[in-house]
Scaffold this motif. Structure first.
Motif, PDB file in Angstrom:
ATOM      1  N   LEU A 508       0.811  -1.211   0.000  1.00 35.26           N
ATOM      2  CA  LEU A 508       0.000   0.000   0.000  1.00 35.26           C
ATOM      3  C   LEU A 508       0.840   1.255   0.000  1.00 35.26           C
ATOM      4  N   SER A 509       2.068   1.154   0.508  1.00 35.07           N
ATOM      5  CA  SER A 509       2.815   2.385   0.706  1.00 35.07           C
ATOM      6  C   SER A 509       4.272   2.126   0.995  1.00 35.07           C
ATOM      7  N   SER A 510       5.092   3.103   0.640  1.00 32.79           N
ATOM      8  CA  SER A 510       6.474   3.161   1.082  1.00 32.79           C
ATOM      9  C   SER A 510       6.664   4.453   1.852  1.00 32.79           C
ATOM     10  N   GLY A 511       7.571   4.434   2.799  1.00 30.48           N
ATOM     11  CA  GLY A 511       7.850   5.634   3.567  1.00 30.48           C
ATOM     12  C   GLY A 511       9.225   5.570   4.178  1.00 30.48           C
ATOM     13  N   ALA A 512       9.618   6.642   4.860  1.00 32.34           N
ATOM     14  CA  ALA A 512      10.954   6.683   5.439  1.00 32.34           C
ATOM     15  C   ALA A 512      11.089   7.844   6.404  1.00 32.34           C
ATOM     16  N   ILE A 513      12.021   7.687   7.333  1.00 28.96           N
ATOM     17  CA  ILE A 513      12.560   8.835   8.053  1.00 28.96           C
ATOM     18  C   ILE A 513      13.597   9.444   7.124  1.00 28.96           C
TER      19      ILE A 513
END
Length: 615
Positions: A508-513
């Motif tokens: 559903l999604s990719s993310g990161a700090i």
């Protein structure tokens, strides 16, 4: 069925006579989903499409449809407009006046909100006629995709697709409310921007004012949302359009898609999870038709996910977890596997346990399936009478067979399947085999939403095509260990604060700090082959912003289209997108992409030189 308009939005005029229309609206007093038994005796005006026509021994019944629902219209031979009603065709648009009457008990339709009443037509006006339909609206039979997309405006009239699009609108409305409740502010970012290495090809837009230069449509608002944090706005979100020139898949629309883009300042990875989980969980509980939703999303490291499931998008409804059983085959009598292990120290044998699959028939079916997937076969052992059976068990002997059984916790009536070689070569097939075994043995659950976070992605990977180290995920992520990790570790060993959100095997999604220090950004891009001059030329805005006090920040961007697809129970994004392209990234309805005139090209200082197709 189609959704009824709330009563406060439905103007209601009641008349004692159909002959005086001076106080009536030109087209309707009610929608086709509004009438109930309380309206019996009133004279009403409806407008809509002729959904279906039925002739019952001289009585004509019309299902009149609009966005909100269906009302049954009745005309008898004594009606002054009976002849007009007889001439109606499907999908003609008509205005109908008549009295609301109660249906008899044996004709009530409990499947319709309006099913207790019907309208006896006294006046009818044809507002527009329809040509012969290229695809039916009533009944929704399967039709070729090309026809559905070319006539999408007709396809969208069909019940299921219409309902999916309306559910999408409600989901987006709920997302906005949930985001505002969580303290986020909605901002819009530019559509015309600069090219960026986000992992896919850019759509380029030539500049007329600056000949020879191009804008790019954003693959994502990545840099802008980070700049918003650096500008001090703290919590941002947007239902963001994104553009990527990549091939279509069932879960990926070619050309464009929408995502819930969000970013937060002064947060850790755990803060992101604790903020996003309630929003996504609540959304799926609201629109998931009562299906169970994971309450606490498990965190699974990338390496563990690849080893257990063969993919970083695991479907956790399938309980099968693969295990390494290499040592049980080392030096064994099963020469195919033993030879691989002896020849290459990186070779491995993975076991895929199949509880309840302990029969030769099941094992033979799986072996045949593997051959259909281009594999030489699928090794297996099945257990009965306290022993292992099959060619593999025979070759490795009872002691090794028992050790494998004990490691995997298997018993009589179970089976185990094997894949072997270099994991990088067989991991994709192993993931497919795990899924197939789960389906074959009916181990994979249905009717629920199983979420997880995939964490600890590698910062870099080897790009075999370009023979160089490249970013494996988001280039603006913070490496775990910061600058020290980049200086002291091999690039492919560096992990990043990057994470994916997965549901039922769908990413559903990719993310990161994000990296918020310019020296770390310079070093990371240098490792990926970007000299400082190129970094400044391509990402000068971001680099400058980092030099003036950037807060620690991070975010994520769940895909709207994919979430709606799951919540609508569909397997293809084209069933939840209003005007999708086909597999070749063509808009068959509007005729895009299209050629443009020589004058337009001249204005843009562009000359087209088409490559000849290879014979």
């Amino acid at each position: 069925m189609f959704r009824s308009l709330p009563k406060r939005e439905s103007p209601r005029y009641t008349r004692s006579s159909a002959t005086d229309h001076r106080a009536m609206h030109a087209f309707r007093t009610h929608t086709c989903g509004a009438l109930r038994s309380a309206d019996v005796g009133n004279t009403v005006r409806l407008s809509g499409w002729v959904h279906r026509i039925r002739d019952h021994g001289g009585l004509l019944f019309i299902d009149l449809r609009d966005h909100y629902g269906i009302t049954q219209i009745v005309a008898d031979p004594d009606s002054p407009v009976f002849a007009t009603v007889e001439g109606l065709k499907p999908e003609w648009v008509v205005r109908v006046d008549g009295a609301v009457v109660a249906r008899s008990d044996d004709t009530v339709n409990p499947n319709l909100p309006t099913g207790e009443v019907e309208v006896r037509v006294s006046d009818l006006e044809v507002l527009s006629e329809s040509a012969e339909l290229p695809l039916p609206v009533f009944g929704e039979p399967d039709y070729p995709e090309e026809t559905r997309l070319r006539y999408r405006f007709l396809d969208l009239r069909r019940e299921t697709l219409h309902a999916n699009v309306m559910k999408r609108a409600e989901i987006i409305s709920s997302i906005r409310e949930r985001m505002r409740d969580a303290g986020f502010f909605e901002f819009q970012t530019p559509i015309l921007t600069a090219s960026s290495p986000e992992g896919a090809r850019d759509y380029l837009v030539p500049s007329r004012v600056h000949p020879g230069k191009f804008y790019a449509l954003p693959q994502a608002p990545q840099q802008f949302k980070q700049l918003i944090m650096m500008a001090g706005f703290d919590r941002y979100f947007q239902i963001a359009p994104c553009f990527r020139d990549e091939d279509a898949r069932a879960d990926r629309s070619p050309g464009e898609f929408y995502q819930l883009d969000l970013e937060m300042s002064f947060v850790t990875q755990e803060d992101i999870f604790e903020t996003v989980e309630p929003i996504i969980r609540g959304l799926f509980e609201q629109f998931g038709d009562g299906q169970p939703v994971t309450q606490k999303f498990p965190r699974i490291p990338y390496k563990e996910a690849m080893h257990k499931y063969g993919t970083d998008k695991p479907d956790l409804r399938n309980p099968i977890e693969m295990e390494d059983v290499t040592d049980h085959f080392r030096g064994s009598g099963f020469k195919v596997f033993a030879g691989m292990i002896e020849k290459d120290e990186n070779a491995r044998v993975w076991a895929i346990p199949g509880k309840t699959g302990g029969s030769r028939a099941v094992c033979d079916r799986m072996n045949s399936w593997a051959q259909g997937e281009g594999q030489p076969g699928l090794g297996y052992i099945f257990f009965r009478d306290g022993e292992g059976a099959g060619p593999v068990a025979k070759n490795i002997g009872p002691e090794r067979t028992a050790a494998i059984r004990d490691q995997l916790g298997l018993g009589d009536g179970d089976a185990v399947f094997f894949v072997a070689g270099l994991p990088t070569d067989f991991v994709d097939f192993a993931a497919r085999a795990r899924s197939k075994i789960g389906e074959e043995l009916k181990l994979t659950a249905s009717g629920r939403f199983d979420f997880c976070w995939i964490v600890d992605f590698p910062m870099f990977e080897w790009n075999e095509d370009e023979k160089k180290i490249d970013f494996s995920h988001n280039p603006f992520s913070m490496p775990q260990g910061g600058l020290d990790a980049l200086d002291t570790m091999e690039p492919e060993e560096v992990l990043a604060y990057q994470y994916d959100l997965v549901c039922n095997g769908v990413e559903l999604s990719s993310g990161a700090i994000r990296n918020h220090k310019p020296e770390i950004m310079e070093k990371a891009f240098a490792i990926a082959g970007y000299p400082k001059e190129e970094l400044e030329a391509r990402f000068g805005g971001m680099l400058r912003a980092l030099q003036y006090g950037a807060p620690p920040h991070g975010g994520i961007a769940p895909g709207i289209d994919r979430m709606v697809m799951l919540l609508c129970g569909e397997e293809n994004l084209r069933e939840v997108v209003m005007f999708p392209m086909n597999q070749q990234a063509e808009d068959l309805l509007m005729g895009a992409p299209s050629e443009v005139s020589p004058d337009q090209l001249k204005e843009l200082s562009i000359r087209i030189s088409l490559q000849k197709a290879k014979g």
